[in-house]
Design a protein around this motif. Structure first.
Motif, PDB file in Angstrom:
ATOM      1  N   LEU A   1      22.773  33.006  -4.792  1.00 24.47           N
ATOM      2  CA  LEU A   1      23.565  33.829  -5.696  1.00 24.47           C
ATOM      3  C   LEU A   1      22.807  34.053  -7.000  1.00 24.47           C
ATOM      4  O   LEU A   1      21.723  33.508  -7.212  1.00 24.47           O
ATOM      5  CB  LEU A   1      24.910  33.150  -5.964  1.00 24.47           C
ATOM      6  CG  LEU A   1      25.770  32.885  -4.716  1.00 24.47           C
ATOM      7  CD1 LEU A   1      27.049  32.152  -5.092  1.00 24.47           C
ATOM      8  CD2 LEU A   1      26.085  34.179  -3.984  1.00 24.47           C
ATOM      9  N   ALA A   2      23.368  34.857  -7.875  1.00 25.60           N
ATOM     10  CA  ALA A   2      22.673  35.223  -9.113  1.00 25.60           C
ATOM     11  C   ALA A   2      22.318  34.003  -9.952  1.00 25.60           C
ATOM     12  O   ALA A   2      21.287  33.987 -10.641  1.00 25.60           O
ATOM     13  CB  ALA A   2      23.542  36.186  -9.914  1.00 25.60           C
ATOM     14  N   ASP A   3      23.142  32.973  -9.922  1.00 24.86           N
ATOM     15  CA  ASP A   3      22.879  31.772 -10.726  1.00 24.86           C
ATOM     16  C   ASP A   3      22.082  30.718  -9.968  1.00 24.86           C
ATOM     17  O   ASP A   3      21.931  29.588 -10.434  1.00 24.86           O
ATOM     18  CB  ASP A   3      24.195  31.175 -11.217  1.00 24.86           C
ATOM     19  CG  ASP A   3      25.151  30.862 -10.062  1.00 24.86           C
ATOM     20  OD1 ASP A   3      24.747  31.023  -8.893  1.00 24.86           O
ATOM     21  OD2 ASP A   3      26.305  30.473 -10.328  1.00 24.86           O
ATOM     22  N   GLY A   4      21.589  31.078  -8.776  1.00 25.55           N
ATOM     23  CA  GLY A   4      20.759  30.163  -8.015  1.00 25.55           C
ATOM     24  C   GLY A   4      21.511  29.293  -7.028  1.00 25.55           C
ATOM     25  O   GLY A   4      20.894  28.600  -6.207  1.00 25.55           O
ATOM     26  N   ARG A   5      22.825  29.293  -7.075  1.00 28.66           N
ATOM     27  CA  ARG A   5      23.601  28.482  -6.144  1.00 28.66           C
ATOM     28  C   ARG A   5      23.491  29.030  -4.725  1.00 28.66           C
ATOM     29  O   ARG A   5      23.294  30.216  -4.521  1.00 28.66           O
ATOM     30  CB  ARG A   5      25.073  28.446  -6.560  1.00 28.66           C
ATOM     31  CG  ARG A   5      25.370  27.699  -7.845  1.00 28.66           C
ATOM     32  CD  ARG A   5      26.863  27.749  -8.154  1.00 28.66           C
ATOM     33  NE  ARG A   5      27.338  29.117  -8.250  1.00 28.66           N
ATOM     34  CZ  ARG A   5      28.427  29.575  -7.636  1.00 28.66           C
ATOM     35  NH1 ARG A   5      29.143  28.781  -6.854  1.00 28.66           N
ATOM     36  NH2 ARG A   5      28.803  30.836  -7.782  1.00 28.66           N
ATOM     37  N   GLN A   6      23.644  28.117  -3.771  1.00 32.18           N
ATOM     38  CA  GLN A   6      23.730  28.507  -2.366  1.00 32.18           C
ATOM     39  C   GLN A   6      24.967  27.847  -1.770  1.00 32.18           C
ATOM     40  O   GLN A   6      25.039  26.622  -1.698  1.00 32.18           O
ATOM     41  CB  GLN A   6      22.475  28.074  -1.598  1.00 32.18           C
ATOM     42  CG  GLN A   6      21.208  28.791  -2.035  1.00 32.18           C
ATOM     43  CD  GLN A   6      20.022  28.454  -1.150  1.00 32.18           C
ATOM     44  OE1 GLN A   6      20.058  28.670   0.066  1.00 32.18           O
ATOM     45  NE2 GLN A   6      18.977  27.921  -1.758  1.00 32.18           N
ATOM     46  N   LEU A   7      25.902  28.678  -1.372  1.00 29.24           N
ATOM     47  CA  LEU A   7      27.131  28.196  -0.739  1.00 29.24           C
ATOM     48  C   LEU A   7      27.098  28.564   0.734  1.00 29.24           C
ATOM     49  O   LEU A   7      26.819  29.713   1.088  1.00 29.24           O
ATOM     50  CB  LEU A   7      28.364  28.814  -1.402  1.00 29.24           C
ATOM     51  CG  LEU A   7      28.936  28.092  -2.632  1.00 29.24           C
ATOM     52  CD1 LEU A   7      27.933  28.109  -3.771  1.00 29.24           C
ATOM     53  CD2 LEU A   7      30.233  28.744  -3.062  1.00 29.24           C
ATOM     54  N   SER A   8      27.361  27.581   1.557  1.00 26.93           N
ATOM     55  CA  SER A   8      27.346  27.820   3.000  1.00 26.93           C
ATOM     56  C   SER A   8      28.405  28.854   3.380  1.00 26.93           C
ATOM     57  O   SER A   8      29.524  28.820   2.867  1.00 26.93           O
ATOM     58  CB  SER A   8      27.621  26.513   3.742  1.00 26.93           C
ATOM     59  OG  SER A   8      27.668  26.728   5.140  1.00 26.93           O
ATOM     60  N   PRO A   9      28.077  29.783   4.284  1.00 28.13           N
ATOM     61  CA  PRO A   9      29.056  30.798   4.712  1.00 28.13           C
ATOM     62  C   PRO A   9      30.043  30.258   5.742  1.00 28.13           C
ATOM     63  O   PRO A   9      30.275  30.867   6.789  1.00 28.13           O
ATOM     64  CB  PRO A   9      28.165  31.894   5.301  1.00 28.13           C
ATOM     65  CG  PRO A   9      26.992  31.156   5.840  1.00 28.13           C
ATOM     66  CD  PRO A   9      26.752  30.015   4.884  1.00 28.13           C
ATOM     67  N   HIS A  10      30.592  29.093   5.448  1.00 28.69           N
ATOM     68  CA  HIS A  10      31.577  28.455   6.318  1.00 28.69           C
ATOM     69  C   HIS A  10      32.663  27.873   5.424  1.00 28.69           C
ATOM     70  O   HIS A  10      32.370  27.280   4.385  1.00 28.69           O
ATOM     71  CB  HIS A  10      30.943  27.347   7.155  1.00 28.69           C
ATOM     72  CG  HIS A  10      29.803  27.826   8.023  1.00 28.69           C
ATOM     73  ND1 HIS A  10      30.014  28.467   9.214  1.00 28.69           N
ATOM     74  CD2 HIS A  10      28.470  27.772   7.842  1.00 28.69           C
ATOM     75  CE1 HIS A  10      28.837  28.780   9.751  1.00 28.69           C
ATOM     76  NE2 HIS A  10      27.887  28.370   8.934  1.00 28.69           N
ATOM     77  N   ASP A  11      33.911  28.008   5.853  1.00 21.03           N
ATOM     78  CA  ASP A  11      35.019  27.543   5.017  1.00 21.03           C
ATOM     79  C   ASP A  11      34.936  26.037   4.773  1.00 21.03           C
ATOM     80  O   ASP A  11      34.444  25.284   5.619  1.00 21.03           O
ATOM     81  CB  ASP A  11      36.348  27.933   5.653  1.00 21.03           C
ATOM     82  CG  ASP A  11      36.742  29.362   5.287  1.00 21.03           C
ATOM     83  OD1 ASP A  11      37.054  29.588   4.114  1.00 21.03           O
ATOM     84  OD2 ASP A  11      36.715  30.231   6.177  1.00 21.03           O
ATOM     85  N   PRO A  12      35.431  25.581   3.609  1.00 22.79           N
ATOM     86  CA  PRO A  12      35.093  24.236   3.106  1.00 22.79           C
ATOM     87  C   PRO A  12      35.990  23.089   3.533  1.00 22.79           C
ATOM     88  O   PRO A  12      35.696  21.944   3.194  1.00 22.79           O
ATOM     89  CB  PRO A  12      35.194  24.437   1.587  1.00 22.79           C
ATOM     90  CG  PRO A  12      36.269  25.459   1.421  1.00 22.79           C
ATOM     91  CD  PRO A  12      36.125  26.392   2.591  1.00 22.79           C
ATOM     92  N   LEU A  13      37.087  23.336   4.252  1.00 17.49           N
ATOM     93  CA  LEU A  13      37.990  22.226   4.528  1.00 17.49           C
ATOM     94  C   LEU A  13      37.354  21.174   5.431  1.00 17.49           C
ATOM     95  O   LEU A  13      37.543  19.965   5.213  1.00 17.49           O
ATOM     96  CB  LEU A  13      39.295  22.741   5.143  1.00 17.49           C
ATOM     97  CG  LEU A  13      40.374  21.667   5.392  1.00 17.49           C
ATOM     98  CD1 LEU A  13      40.634  20.849   4.140  1.00 17.49           C
ATOM     99  CD2 LEU A  13      41.657  22.310   5.905  1.00 17.49           C
ATOM    100  N   LEU A  14      36.595  21.595   6.452  1.00 18.06           N
ATOM    101  CA  LEU A  14      35.946  20.601   7.311  1.00 18.06           C
ATOM    102  C   LEU A  14      34.976  19.730   6.519  1.00 18.06           C
ATOM    103  O   LEU A  14      35.028  18.494   6.643  1.00 18.06           O
ATOM    104  CB  LEU A  14      35.240  21.279   8.485  1.00 18.06           C
ATOM    105  CG  LEU A  14      34.482  20.324   9.424  1.00 18.06           C
ATOM    106  CD1 LEU A  14      35.426  19.301  10.041  1.00 18.06           C
ATOM    107  CD2 LEU A  14      33.738  21.097  10.506  1.00 18.06           C
ATOM    108  N   PRO A  15      34.064  20.289   5.701  1.00 15.29           N
ATOM    109  CA  PRO A  15      33.210  19.418   4.885  1.00 15.29           C
ATOM    110  C   PRO A  15      34.004  18.499   3.962  1.00 15.29           C
ATOM    111  O   PRO A  15      33.585  17.356   3.720  1.00 15.29           O
ATOM    112  CB  PRO A  15      32.364  20.415   4.082  1.00 15.29           C
ATOM    113  CG  PRO A  15      32.338  21.641   4.910  1.00 15.29           C
ATOM    114  CD  PRO A  15      33.682  21.696   5.573  1.00 15.29           C
ATOM    115  N   LEU A  16      35.135  18.985   3.461  1.00 12.15           N
ATOM    116  CA  LEU A  16      35.962  18.142   2.596  1.00 12.15           C
ATOM    117  C   LEU A  16      36.507  16.942   3.375  1.00 12.15           C
ATOM    118  O   LEU A  16      36.532  15.812   2.876  1.00 12.15           O
ATOM    119  CB  LEU A  16      37.101  18.972   2.017  1.00 12.15           C
ATOM    120  CG  LEU A  16      38.004  18.272   0.990  1.00 12.15           C
ATOM    121  CD1 LEU A  16      37.189  17.871  -0.233  1.00 12.15           C
ATOM    122  CD2 LEU A  16      39.146  19.201   0.575  1.00 12.15           C
TER     123      LEU A  16
END
Length: 472
Positions: A79-94
């Motif tokens: 992203l513009a600020d350098g972050r990379q967020l996985s294109p998968h919804d977050p409840l399972l990682p949580l």
């Protein structure tokens, strides 16, 4: 009550054991976790260590080397600020954050196996308490389903399928019981969990929500308004959160594969919905990716659904039948026309795993109450599926196959003998269309036979104790 608890425990233990045995088989030659699994694990690591969803530092530090030997395929865009967020919804990682933080990738798989066991126990309970299935039938049938593919495989694969199936079955158990205030709150939580596990589960959650709302509209209109408002507010929160964090309406907005074509191209740039209609049959009958090739007992879901649709009478109330049929058909619809492909880099059946426990529930009802004479046949078919899974484990432990690659080359004599009876929907070579048409006819005939099994007879009378359970 004691017999029910024993059946629930036994089914859970068998399911957990079958799933745990699969941990020793690699996902691909590249690692024990592969394809989308590393994305979920990296996000879980980030949540545990950094308290955020940004996996840019985990990727840079190659934290995936604990469970994936090769270079990680690119799925994220910066992203513009350098972050990379996985294109998968977050409840399972949580859900997996603490197990991964404490025990690594094996902790994640142990957690999912435990959730699979909870799913099995709940399936037995719902079958007995909501559908009046005999306890023995519910326990044995659930154990056979849990000890065979695809439920046993996804009982340890790091995907949201099993948690989604559990959330959905919790929702069905709540929808078919007495809808008290605390029950409605729990129902809202269960329905909200589904889209946060994956956007593809939204239609399934919506189908069950409609059943609950229709039932409440007839019984408690004020509660129906409250439920509708709660779900609407949850939907707004979901959209705003995705817009703020992922920069789009879904997590696919941060996917590297969708930069040029947009986030909604996750279902295809120019979807061929007519061609995808073949999946109505292929999801069951495909040579490598069909359910029946690996567990023949899933074929019984066809006449069972036909019977439940055609059923009339008070013994199984309409809202109970609708709570099973609506999400099952919604899930099958998503797998047929929404999913980009059914032949992906995953174990067969991934797109329908979330609703397979409902299919198992319907089969248990049909075999347990409507056609009890079919129970030995159903058990024999189920055991064939368990034998297929055992052969996969043996070859997998030896390194001959993995869960994603070359699994259809398993040294399973029965599977290899029966392979020519199933159409190959990937190649569609000579002989494909006759096989496809033959399976289409088989499925239609089975639907008709299922419907016929309840049209000329009355459903077994419901006991007074069961009537108090089913009807608020």
């Amino acid at each position: 009550m004691i017999r029910l608890r024993i059946a629930m425990t036994a089914a859970a233990v068998v399911t957990i054991a079958a799933a745990l045995l699969g941990i020793g088989v690699r996902a691909t030659d590249g690692g024990h976790a592969a394809v989308d699994e590393p994305q979920y694990l990296l996000t879980a690591i980030s949540l545990w260590e950094d308290r955020n969803l940004d996996i840019s530092d985990e990727i840079a530090d190659r934290r995936y080397r604990d469970f994936f030997d090769a270079e990680l395929p690119v799925q994220t865009r910066a992203l513009a600020d350098g972050r990379q967020l996985s294109p998968h919804d977050p409840l399972l990682p949580l859900i997996l954050a603490a197990p991964v933080g404490l025990l690594g990738w094996v902790g994640a798989k142990f957690t999912l196996s435990s959730l699979a066991g909870a799913l099995a126990a709940l399936l037995v309970w719902v079958a007995v308490r909501r559908f009046e299935v005999p306890i023995t039938v519910a326990g044995i049938g659930t154990a056979l389903a849990g000890a065979s593919a695809p439920l046993a495989v996804y009982g340890q694969q790091v995907y949201p399928e099993i948690p989604a199936a559990l959330a959905l079955l919790v929702g069905i158990a709540l929808t078919t019981g007495r809808l008290r205030p605390h029950t409605l709150i729990a129902l809202v939580v269960a329905l909200n969990a589904l889209p946060w596990l994956g956007a593809k589960y939204l239609p399934v959650a919506a189908a069950l929500a409609v059943v609950a709302l229709v039932r409440l509209a007839h019984e408690r209109r004020r509660a129906a308004v409250w439920l509708a408002a709660s779900l609407a507010l949850s939907g707004v929160v979901y959209l705003v959160a995705h817009r703020l964090l992922w920069g789009g309406w879904t997590v696919s907005a941060t996917g590297d594969h969708f930069v040029q074509t947009g986030e909604f191209s996750v279902i295809g740039v120019e979807p061929d919905y007519v061609g995808r209609s073949l999946r109505l049959v292929a999801l069951l009958s495909d040579r490598a990716y069909g359910l029946v090739a690996w567990q023949p007992a899933w074929l019984l879901a066809v006449p069972a659904v036909g019977a439940l649709v055609a059923l009339r009478g008070r013994a199984t109330p309409g809202f109970v039948r609708a709570a099973a049929l609506a999400p099952l058909l919604a899930g099958w619809t998503v797998a047929t026309w929404w999913a980009l492909t059914m032949h992906g880099f995953w174990w067969p059946g991934r797109q329908v795993v979330a609703v397979l426990p409902i299919a198992a529930l319907v089969v248990l009802w049909w075999v347990g109450r409507i056609v009890p004479w079919l129970q030995p046949v159903a058990a024999a078919l189920g055991l064939i599926g368990v034998a297929h899974y055992a052969a996969l484990l043996v070859d997998g432990w030896a390194g001959h196959v993995t869960w994603v690659v070359s699994f259809d080359g398993v040294q399973d004599p029965l599977y290899q003998i029966l392979r020519p009876l199933f159409p190959d929907y990937r190649e569609q070579g000579p002989g494909f269309w006759p096989l496809h048409l033959a399976w289409t006819v088989i499925i239609l005939v089975l639907l008709w036979l299922g419907a016929r099994s309840v049209r000329r007879r009355s459903e077994p009378a419901v006991s007074r104790s069961t009537e108090r359970i089913l009807v608020p």
